[in-house]
Enzyme design. Structure first.
Site, PDB file in Angstrom:
ATOM      1  N   GLU A 222       0.883  -1.173   0.000  1.00  0.00           N
ATOM      2  CA  GLU A 222       0.000   0.000   0.000  1.00  0.00           C
ATOM      3  C   GLU A 222       0.917   1.218   0.000  1.00  0.00           C
ATOM      4  O   GLU A 222       1.435   1.609   1.043  1.00  0.00           O
ATOM      5  CB  GLU A 222      -0.892  -0.014   1.253  1.00  0.00           C
ATOM      6  N   CYS A 256      -2.127   9.572   2.756  1.00  0.00           N
ATOM      7  CA  CYS A 256      -1.679   8.963   1.499  1.00  0.00           C
ATOM      8  C   CYS A 256      -2.604   9.304   0.343  1.00  0.00           C
ATOM      9  O   CYS A 256      -2.166   9.381  -0.796  1.00  0.00           O
ATOM     10  CB  CYS A 256      -1.566   7.452   1.655  1.00  0.00           C
TER      11      CYS A 256
HETATM   12  P1  NAD Z   1       7.641   4.985   7.700  1.00  0.00           P
HETATM   13  O1  NAD Z   1       8.897   5.779   7.610  1.00  0.00           O
HETATM   14  O2  NAD Z   1       6.961   4.853   9.002  1.00  0.00           O
HETATM   15  O3  NAD Z   1       7.963   3.555   7.099  1.00  0.00           O
HETATM   16  C1  NAD Z   1       6.986   2.540   7.045  1.00  0.00           C
HETATM   17  C2  NAD Z   1       7.491   1.296   7.752  1.00  0.00           C
HETATM   18  O4  NAD Z   1       8.628   0.781   7.077  1.00  0.00           O
HETATM   19  C3  NAD Z   1       7.894   1.535   9.194  1.00  0.00           C
HETATM   20  O5  NAD Z   1       7.300   0.539  10.010  1.00  0.00           O
HETATM   21  C4  NAD Z   1       9.403   1.439   9.163  1.00  0.00           C
HETATM   22  O6  NAD Z   1       9.932   0.913  10.360  1.00  0.00           O
HETATM   23  C5  NAD Z   1       9.652   0.503   8.015  1.00  0.00           C
HETATM   24  N1  NAD Z   1      10.945   0.768   7.377  1.00  0.00           N
HETATM   25  C6  NAD Z   1      11.490   1.970   7.114  1.00  0.00           C
HETATM   26  N2  NAD Z   1      12.671   1.819   6.484  1.00  0.00           N
HETATM   27  C7  NAD Z   1      12.887   0.498   6.349  1.00  0.00           C
HETATM   28  C8  NAD Z   1      13.930  -0.296   5.761  1.00  0.00           C
HETATM   29  N3  NAD Z   1      14.998   0.256   5.196  1.00  0.00           N
HETATM   30  N4  NAD Z   1      13.796  -1.639   5.805  1.00  0.00           N
HETATM   31  C9  NAD Z   1      12.727  -2.200   6.373  1.00  0.00           C
HETATM   32  N5  NAD Z   1      11.702  -1.506   6.921  1.00  0.00           N
HETATM   33  C10 NAD Z   1      11.782  -0.181   6.916  1.00  0.00           C
HETATM   34  O7  NAD Z   1       6.520   5.570   6.734  1.00  0.00           O
HETATM   35  P2  NAD Z   1       6.663   6.256   5.325  1.00  0.00           P
HETATM   36  O8  NAD Z   1       7.150   5.304   4.311  1.00  0.00           O
HETATM   37  O9  NAD Z   1       7.321   7.588   5.447  1.00  0.00           O
HETATM   38  O10 NAD Z   1       5.111   6.510   5.050  1.00  0.00           O
HETATM   39  C11 NAD Z   1       4.680   7.481   4.185  1.00  0.00           C
HETATM   40  C12 NAD Z   1       4.401   6.885   2.818  1.00  0.00           C
HETATM   41  O11 NAD Z   1       3.408   5.885   2.968  1.00  0.00           O
HETATM   42  C13 NAD Z   1       3.825   7.879   1.847  1.00  0.00           C
HETATM   43  O12 NAD Z   1       4.375   7.631   0.585  1.00  0.00           O
HETATM   44  C14 NAD Z   1       2.346   7.556   1.843  1.00  0.00           C
HETATM   45  O13 NAD Z   1       1.674   7.908   0.674  1.00  0.00           O
HETATM   46  C15 NAD Z   1       2.366   6.082   2.043  1.00  0.00           C
HETATM   47  N6  NAD Z   1       1.123   5.645   2.644  1.00  0.00           N
HETATM   48  C16 NAD Z   1       0.335   4.804   1.937  1.00  0.00           C
HETATM   49  C17 NAD Z   1      -0.871   4.400   2.472  1.00  0.00           C
HETATM   50  C18 NAD Z   1      -1.781   3.476   1.748  1.00  0.00           C
HETATM   51  O14 NAD Z   1      -2.711   2.998   2.375  1.00  0.00           O
HETATM   52  N7  NAD Z   1      -1.557   3.189   0.487  1.00  0.00           N
HETATM   53  C19 NAD Z   1      -1.242   4.832   3.741  1.00  0.00           C
HETATM   54  C20 NAD Z   1      -0.386   5.680   4.438  1.00  0.00           C
HETATM   55  C21 NAD Z   1       0.805   6.065   3.889  1.00  0.00           C
END
Ligand code: NAD
Length: 471
Positions: A222, A256
């Site tokens: 997602e 998102c």
């Molecule tokens: P985040 O930084 O919290 O990362 C998400 C998860 O990935 C966390 O649990 C983190 O611990 C893990 N993570 C981070 N780096 C990692 C790595 N190198 N290896 C393994 N795991 C790792 O969140 P984010 O990515 O900044 O979230 C924002 C993004 O998410 C935006 O692009 C947003 O559009 C998208 N988003 C999508 C939805 C959806 O439902 N499609 C919902 C919310 C957010």
């Protein structure tokens, strides 16, 4: 804005294999085979949300300055609604579906038997740190899976409440919470799961998918993207402006499916910008920093990133906002005009309260603009003309669409929520969520008699003639 200090404990990496093993044992022991077992966990999860509402609201305020009503409507209440919908439909979803057996294979009975995948991993981001952990959890439990949850370390207060309190409600043989950042998630990804459900950005999505490949584990991703809002005549710019401003500035743009930017008919640009500015004033007053209804940026790093987008320029005018305060992690609702295609704000998802309004010649130009980029997670179009609405739906690709409003398609129980292309793969919510975590196993049941010799060798000419006709 941040007031409480949270001492969130990080799960020791060395304990992770044992935690996964414990939850896997729960799946092996078949502790979620029956509807009663699954409903008991779903009801317990609902109780957690009701009884821990105050703690969650406080944590969401500390992490994101989330206004209490937003905390309820978009996180706690939203997830309760999802659980209630699941519980009301679960009996029907769990029933095997009969499939017609073709004449040549009769007698026999065919059916699809929904079966849990086993043990699944849910990795969640920080922007809706309750909903995006617990809605996938509800779907996975409904489908009979045991679950390891990995909340985001970027929303530490919420992660701490989930880690400390969920175990008071849910059976620890069925659900575990692992807290931490990259090292802990990396350790989790080394374990074998039967499905990985990841919500977050595409870069980490690729890391997750690569790790999953090692174990041939299926993934749901997602992700995000630059979700456009198209405004084209004939329309009502005031209503469009209000709905765009609401969808953009809820959670300070850290949604998102928030409209990332607006593509508007050139002659509607000025009235639309004026109406968005007026709407923001009505929503948050003259000083949004003083509004109890306006959230904060999650941390300094993201605050710096967003301010950097503004500092980089590439636009003619800041029509509204632009004020920021790093200590408070505050960034005002901001509207930009005259944005160049190569401006920093147009390079990647903004994910904050900055709204570029881009004037285009007509709907064709808006559609071409959308199609020049990767498929977004959501797309919005504001027009009264149903033919134009249908053109937008038919001629663009996006994870989901709301016409004449923003965000709301994801609140419809019967509509799966997910992306396409760069915005992700797979979908959930309601039945789609049950299906993500289910193997619909085809079963054909034959009787031992009759057992006609026709099927078996040797195959003399006469048998071949009959078989060729029958198949
Ligand atoms: P985040 O930084 O919290 O990362 C998400 C998860 O990935 C966390 O649990 C983190 O611990 C893990 N993570 C981070 N780096 C990692 C790595 N190198 N290896 C393994 N795991 C790792 O969140 P984010 O990515 O900044 O979230 C924002 C993004 O998410 C935006 O692009 C947003 O559009 C998208 N988003 C999508 C939805 C959806 O439902 N499609 C919902 C919310 C957010």
């Amino acid at each position: 804005m941040p007031t409480t200090t949270h001492h969130s404990t990080t799960t020791p990496v060395g304990e992770i294999p044992g935690i996964v093993q414990r939850v896997r044992q729960g799946a092996t022991d078949g502790l979620l085979r029956t509807r009663d077992q699954r409903e008991a966990q779903l009801r317990a999860l609902r109780r957690f949300l009701v009884e821990c509402e105050d703690e969650l609201v406080t944590a969401l305020r500390d992490d994101l300055g989330k206004p209490p009503i937003e905390a309820y409507s978009t996180e706690i209440g939203f997830t309760i609604g999802e659980i209630d919908h699941i519980v009301s439909k679960l009996a029907r979803w769990m029933k095997p579906t009969r499939v017609k057996v073709p004449l040549k294979l009769r007698p026999g009975r065919a059916r699809l038997v929904p079966q849990p995948l086993g043990t699944v991993l849910v990795i969640a981001p920080w922007n809706y740190p309750v909903q995006l952990v617990l809605a996938p959890l509800a779907a996975a439990l409904a489908a009979g899976n045991t679950v390891v949850l990995k909340p985001s370390e970027v929303a530490p207060a919420t992660a701490e409440v989930l880690a400390r309190r969920l175990g008071d409600y849910l059976d620890p043989r069925l659900v575990a919470v692992v807290t931490g950042a990259v090292p802990e998630t990396t350790a989790l990804l080394e374990e074998r799961f039967d499905h990985i459900f990841y919500t977050g950005n595409g870069t980490v999505g690729r890391v997750v998918m690569r790790a999953a490949a090692e174990h041939l584990t299926p993934v749901t991703l997602e992700l995000g993207g630059k979700s456009p809002a198209i405004v084209t005549a004939p329309t009502d710019v005031e209503v469009a402006a209000r709905r765009i401003a609401w969808g953009k500035f809820v959670n300070a743009g850290q949604t998102c499916v928030a409209p990332d930017h607006v593509l508007v008919d050139r002659e509607l640009e000025a009235p639309l910008v004026g109406a968005i500015v007026a709407a923001v004033h009505r929503f948050y007053g003259d000083d949004p920093a003083a509004s109890p209804d306006y959230a904060r940026i999650v941390n300094e790093r993201h605050h710096d990133r967003l301010v950097g987008l503004l500092d980089a320029g590439g636009f003619d005018e800041v029509a509204l906002g632009g004020e920021h305060d790093r200590d408070q992690r505050y960034l005002a609702p901001t509207v930009l005009r005259g944005v160049a295609p190569d401006a920093a704000v147009m390079d990647g998802e903004i994910f904050g309260p900055i709204l570029p309004v881009i004037a285009v010649d007509d709907l064709d130009a808006a559609i071409a603009h959308v199609n020049a980029g990767p498929a977004p997670l959501a797309l919005y179009a504001f027009t009264d003309d149903e033919e134009l609405q249908e053109r937008v739906v038919a001629e663009t690709s996006a994870g989901g669409v709301t016409l004449n409003h923003t965000l709301l398609h994801l609140a419809v129980d019967g509509l799966p929520f997910g992306g396409v292309g760069e915005s992700g793969m797979g979908a959930y919510h309601g039945k789609a969520g049950f299906d993500v975590f289910t193997h619909h196993k085809p079963v054909l049941a034959k009787r031992l008699k009759p057992d006609p010799a026709l099927l078996y060798p040797p195959y003399p000419k006469w048998k071949q003639r009959i078989l060729r006709r029958a198949l």
